[in-house]
Enzyme design. Sequence first.
Site, short mmCIF file in Angstrom:
data_model
loop_
_atom_site.label_atom_id
_atom_site.label_comp_id
_atom_site.label_asym_id
_atom_site.label_seq_id
_atom_site.Cartn_x
_atom_site.Cartn_y
_atom_site.Cartn_z
N GLU A 105 119.20 92.01 23.11
CA GLU A 105 120.54 91.90 23.30
C GLU A 105 120.89 92.15 24.86
OE1 GLU A 105 123.55 91.98 22.85
OE2 GLU A 105 124.14 93.40 21.15
N ASP A 106 121.76 92.02 25.42
CA ASP A 106 122.36 92.09 26.77
C ASP A 106 122.47 93.64 27.18
OD1 ASP A 106 124.59 92.14 25.17
OD2 ASP A 106 125.91 91.01 26.69
N ASP A 109 126.02 99.59 24.13
CA ASP A 109 127.04 100.48 24.55
C ASP A 109 127.29 101.58 23.71
OD1 ASP A 109 129.56 100.05 26.52
OD2 ASP A 109 130.42 100.40 24.59
N GLY A 111 126.36 101.16 20.64
CA GLY A 111 125.41 100.83 19.65
C GLY A 111 125.77 100.21 18.22
N LYS A 137 123.82 101.90 27.96
CA LYS A 137 124.50 102.96 28.57
C LYS A 137 124.32 104.40 27.66
CE LYS A 137 128.38 99.98 29.67
NZ LYS A 137 129.87 99.42 29.43
P1 IMP Z 1 128.30 97.93 21.26
O1 IMP Z 1 128.40 97.29 19.89
O2 IMP Z 1 129.55 98.77 21.68
O3 IMP Z 1 126.85 98.55 21.51
O4 IMP Z 1 128.70 96.59 22.39
C1 IMP Z 1 127.98 95.70 22.42
C2 IMP Z 1 128.53 94.58 23.03
O5 IMP Z 1 129.61 94.66 23.62
C3 IMP Z 1 127.40 93.87 24.37
O6 IMP Z 1 126.70 92.97 23.46
C4 IMP Z 1 128.39 93.07 25.12
O7 IMP Z 1 128.86 91.90 24.58
C5 IMP Z 1 129.62 94.01 25.12
N1 IMP Z 1 129.63 94.96 26.02
C6 IMP Z 1 129.40 96.41 26.05
N2 IMP Z 1 129.28 96.67 27.27
C7 IMP Z 1 129.93 95.80 28.24
C8 IMP Z 1 130.05 95.79 29.53
O8 IMP Z 1 129.99 96.92 30.38
N3 IMP Z 1 130.20 94.52 30.07
C9 IMP Z 1 130.28 93.38 29.26
N4 IMP Z 1 130.13 93.29 27.89
C10 IMP Z 1 129.89 94.58 27.35
#
Ligand code: IMP
Length: 180
Positions: A105-106, A109, A111, A137
């Site tokens: 995963e990149d 955030d 999760g 994060k």
């Molecule tokens: P989560 O489901 O909130 O953990 O989000 C994961 C996805 O949101 C990542 O795979 C990214 O594609 C995108 N994402 C979360 N934070 C950022 C950021 O700071 N910059 C760019 N993309 C983000």
Amino acid sequence: MQRKRIIKVKDKSFTISISERALKRQIKRVADEINRDYEGKNPIFLAVLNGSFIFAADLLREINLACEISFVKLSSYEGVNSTGTIHELIGLNTNITGRPVIIVEDIVDTGLTIARMLETLKGHNPESIDICTLLLKPSKLQVNLNIRYCCRQIPDDFVLGYGLDYDGFGRNTKDLYTII
Ligand code: IMP
């Protein structure tokens, strides 16, 4: 080469936060951990598109195991915020039953994306599943995740570059930049 300290992408400005060189150093460290932990195994790396394409390419070239890579495409972000709703755009098209899987995963955030993915993957009965993320994060996490491999923890600010985008743009920026 000297990189710009401030860049503008669409309507937002970003300042440099982690150089490509520093990211690659951390990627090598994590790849070495995986090479050690998975010795004698043939893992399948499952990279989450779009954001992980550069990380996955750099990580895989540091892996010296006999391994495979496959891709899934999920989306939860609109602009600079997570919508909380995960859309599956390209599903799993590889048989992972009985295989050790490493999710690539990149950035983790909230999760929610990874949690949803774990749920789906467990239904395919893999031998094991580990999570490998370029960025985390920690203060934004909404779910309890066991993240075995993490290159860098970052503060709760929107970042761009090294594969990560703002509204589709900026993925080709070599270093990582933070919104200002
Ligand atoms: P989560 O489901 O909130 O953990 O989000 C994961 C996805 O949101 C990542 O795979 C990214 O594609 C995108 N994402 C979360 N934070 C950022 C950021 O700071 N910059 C760019 N993309 C983000």
